[in-house]
Write an enzyme that holds these catalytic residues in place. Structure first.
Site, PDB file in Angstrom:
ATOM      1  N   HIS A   3      -0.281  43.395  -9.374  1.00  0.00           N
ATOM      2  CA  HIS A   3      -0.908  42.067  -9.361  1.00  0.00           C
ATOM      3  C   HIS A   3      -2.164  42.121  -8.490  1.00  0.00           C
ATOM      4  CE1 HIS A   3      -1.169  37.739  -9.675  1.00  0.00           C
ATOM      5  NE2 HIS A   3      -1.419  37.702  -8.377  1.00  0.00           N
ATOM      6  N   MET A  56       0.482  40.395 -20.517  1.00  0.00           N
ATOM      7  CA  MET A  56       0.200  38.974 -20.310  1.00  0.00           C
ATOM      8  C   MET A  56       1.350  38.039 -20.698  1.00  0.00           C
ATOM      9  SD  MET A  56      -2.612  39.186 -18.859  1.00  0.00           S
ATOM     10  CE  MET A  56      -3.260  37.519 -18.807  1.00  0.00           C
TER      11      MET A  56
HETATM   12  C1  GRF Z   1      -5.145  44.108 -13.485  1.00  0.00           C
HETATM   13  O1  GRF Z   1      -6.041  43.435 -12.637  1.00  0.00           O
HETATM   14  C2  GRF Z   1      -3.733  43.892 -13.036  1.00  0.00           C
HETATM   15  O2  GRF Z   1      -3.596  43.771 -11.659  1.00  0.00           O
HETATM   16  C3  GRF Z   1      -3.372  42.591 -13.702  1.00  0.00           C
HETATM   17  O3  GRF Z   1      -4.002  42.637 -14.956  1.00  0.00           O
HETATM   18  C4  GRF Z   1      -5.141  43.499 -14.880  1.00  0.00           C
HETATM   19  C5  GRF Z   1      -4.965  44.532 -15.938  1.00  0.00           C
HETATM   20  O4  GRF Z   1      -6.061  45.388 -16.021  1.00  0.00           O
HETATM   21  N1  GRF Z   1      -1.939  42.430 -13.791  1.00  0.00           N
HETATM   22  P1  GRF Z   1      -5.972  46.703 -16.892  1.00  0.00           P
HETATM   23  O5  GRF Z   1      -5.593  46.271 -18.302  1.00  0.00           O
HETATM   24  O6  GRF Z   1      -4.932  47.590 -16.278  1.00  0.00           O
HETATM   25  O7  GRF Z   1      -7.333  47.306 -16.851  1.00  0.00           O
END
Ligand code: GRF
Length: 201
Positions: free
Chosen positions: A109, A90
């Site tokens: 994404h 993030m």
């Molecule tokens: C996913 O939807 C990805 O595309 C986005 O953040 C989310 C992460 O999910 N960048 P996770 O932690 O891999 O379950």
């Protein structure tokens, strides 16, 4: 074998998809380290469960983004990491990591870029009223969710979808195309030509 680091801030389901693809032999690579900016990210737990080195690097412990990323870089170098995968990480990458790993950082994404960059992409798409949503794996560059596109997958929006049900179906596709894109990278089948990524058969 390509040595991978995964950077994740949350539940880590995409990390899990990569781990599974390695364990079932689809992907010939090794995740040597998982790094998170969040101490209780479930991604770290997943790494531990699979015997992968995991580190919490708390951005608050550093005076600047550069210093924070230098610490991550030190961990990556110690582990001879060749490829970085962002998987629900993030934080926006700064120049320290971008320079050290130019064209060697991928991101997933949950939208068909360049539509709906940034946070809550599935919800943005759903609210906009798109009929086709999806996900994108791309190289990471200085601009958020903007680097050259490697793979995309469409997901049709159903009449009775909510943003939640749509996000779930997009996630299923993320778990397919991320390992696929990583496989193409580690097998050296990607050629960057400006904004375009050529896939060599
Ligand atoms: C996913 O939807 C990805 O595309 C986005 O953040 C989310 C992460 O999910 N960048 P996770 O932690 O891999 O379950």
């Amino acid at each position: 074998m390509t040595r991978i680091a995964v950077l994740a801030s949350g539940r880590g389901s995409n990390l899990q998809a990569i781990i599974d693809s390695i364990e079932n032999g689809y992907l010939k690579a090794k995740i040597c380290v998982v790094v998170s900016d969040i101490g209780d990210a479930y991604a770290l737990e997943r790494a531990r469960k699979h015997g992968i080195n995991s580190f919490h690097v708390d951005p608050k412990g550093f005076g600047s983004k550069d210093l924070y990323e230098e610490e991550i870089l030190r961990i990556l170098k110690n582990n001879n990491v060749q490829l970085i995968l962002l998987a629900g990480y993030m934080k926006i990458l700064g120049k320290t990591l971008l320079t050290a790993y130019k064209n060697r950082i991928l991101n997933i994404h949950p939208a068909l870029l360049p539509a709906f960059p940034g946070l809550h992409a599935q919800e943005q798409a759903f609210r906009y009223g798109v009929k086709v949503a999806g996900c994108t794996v791309h190289f990471v560059d200085e601009e958020l969710d903007c680097g050259p596109i490697i793979l995309q997958k469409c997901v049709e929006v159903k009449e009775d979808d909510t943003d939640q049900t749509l996000a779930e179906r997009i996630l299923e596709q993320e778990h397919k195309i991320y390992p696929e894109a990583v496989k193409l990278f580690v097998e050296n089948k990607l050629r960057l030509e400006g904004r375009k990524v050529k896939i060599i058969k």
